[in-house]
Design a protein around this motif. Structure first.
Motif: not given
Length: 409
Positions: A154-179
């Motif tokens: 939320x403050x340094x989005x460009x620094x988190x860009x390398x994590x996007x691939x791993x984050x995207x793997x979590x984007x499933x309807x079965x994942x915990x709502x908070x996650x």
């Protein structure tokens, strides 16, 4: 006596184990007035340790948090970690996250999550380690790592860009709502600075919209940020967005209209089926719904003027809307339909002359174009004044072209 003590110990152990969660953490109340085996009761369940606040102890009860492995976390463990933090503290937390045993790792993640919530820069150096924890770790560790990354993004989005691939793997309807909420926030924030980095997340975001994600607004925002520079990546999900217009609340429909409006600039065909719904939304109470519906119709009017033409009377009314964007989009609708079918827009000549005085330059420009297409001779004097004095070059040009158009008839 020793036998009674052993029995009490065993009862207490069995009771504790019965309160260990399958995943995440349970906040447990300890009734100090009851014997072992009867003293514990679950207060709540959480996937992330940092989402738990332990109530203060009293004379009659205390509280503890258990994880699935039997680690217990008390008031001292979960005290506020914000005091006297320096780079060395964060480096130590990162090392513990990478190499520590389970309980110590979870506490390090908890402390880093609380620190990053207050000061996102505290999590910057941890991004590589946190990204690793998103893959292969148990859900509780994933959730805590995602919480930290969300705060940083939320403050340094460009620094988190390398994590996007791993984050995207979590984007499933079965994942915990908070996650999911944290993961979508990360993707949305990164999309704002590096939309190309989240292109592969678009189909998953669309699937979440269909399933009713807890963070629909952020998902739509992420899609919208991708749609501008990479429309080809979003065109395949246009049917989901179109269906979404009739099924969601106002804020979500506002976002879906914005995405479809962006796509319709280059691909009007993908939004053709939305025309009846968009026309209805011109009467919406929410100003952003009216404005975005008008914007979508303005884009579609060039390709489908006959289908959009029935909206002309309402577009004329919108020239006096309280929202500047709605007024501007109304001038766009009228200009594009006037080009294809001047007769249909003739009732709007006087209101369009008045629109030459609007504050927004592009609204004045559209009004000038429309008056030219309409051959509005009674607008000539006003257009000449605009040509000579308007501070905006594009408006002066539009007025000049409109004058030529009218005088050539």
């Amino acid at each position: 006596m020793e036998e009674n003590s052993d029995r009490a110990f065993e009862s207490g152990r069995e009771e504790r184990e019965a309160h260990y969660p399958d995943a995440g953490y349970t906040l447990v109340e300890i009734n100090l007035m009851r014997p072992p085996g009867e003293a514990l009761s679950v207060v709540s369940h959480h996937l992330a340790l940092s989402s738990i606040t332990i109530p203060p102890a009293t004379e009659f009860e205390d509280y503890v948090v258990y994880d699935q492995y039997g680690h217990a976390y008390d008031h001292e463990d979960l005290e506020d970690p914000l005091e006297a933090v320096d780079t060395t503290d964060v480096d130590g937390m990162i090392e513990t996250i990478q190499t520590g045993e389970s309980g110590a790792q979870r506490l390090a993640l908890f402390r880093l999550a609380r620190l990053a919530e207050a000061d996102p820069s505290a999590g910057l150096t941890a991004v590589p380690a946190l990204t690793t924890e998103l893959r292969g770790s148990d859900p509780a560790v994933q959730a805590e790592a995602m919480t930290v990354l969300s705060s940083v993004a939320q403050e340094y989005p460009e620094e988190v860009t390398p994590a996007v691939e791993a984050v995207t793997e979590v984007l499933t309807p079965e994942a915990d709502p908070g996650l999911l909420d944290d993961a979508i926030t990360i993707v949305s924030e990164v999309a704002d600075s590096s939309p190309g980095a989240v292109v592969d997340a678009v189909p998953k975001l669309a699937a979440l919209l269909q399933d009713g994600s807890p963070a629909d607004a952020a998902a739509i925002t992420a899609i919208q940020r991708v749609a501008g520079p990479y429309p080809d990546a979003v065109v395949p999900i246009a049917p989901q967005l179109t269906a979404y217009l009739g099924e969601s609340d106002e804020s979500h429909r506002i976002g879906a209209l914005a995405v479809l409006g962006t796509l319709s600039t280059d691909y009007p065909n993908v939004a053709e089926d939305t025309i009846p719904t968009a026309i209805e939304l011109l009467d919406a109470d929410h100003y952003k719904l009216r404005a975005n519906a008008a914007g979508l119709l303005a884009n579609l009017a060039a390709e489908y003027p006959n289908q959009v033409k029935p909206v002309v009377p309402r577009a004329i009314e919108l020239l006096d809307d309280s929202d500047e964007k709605a007024r501007y989009n109304a001038t766009s609708i009228l200009a594009r339909i006037a080009k294809a079918d001047p007769e249909a827009v003739e009732p709007g000549i006087e209101p369009l002359i008045d629109a030459l005085d609007k504050d927004f330059a592009y609204a004045r420009s559209n009004a000038a174009w429309a008056l030219g297409y309409l051959g509005a001779e009674n607008a000539l004097e006003r257009l000449r004044g605009i040509e000579e004095t308007d501070p905006n070059e594009e408006v002066r040009h539009a007025a000049s072209v409109a004058i030529d158009e009218i005088e050539s008839r």
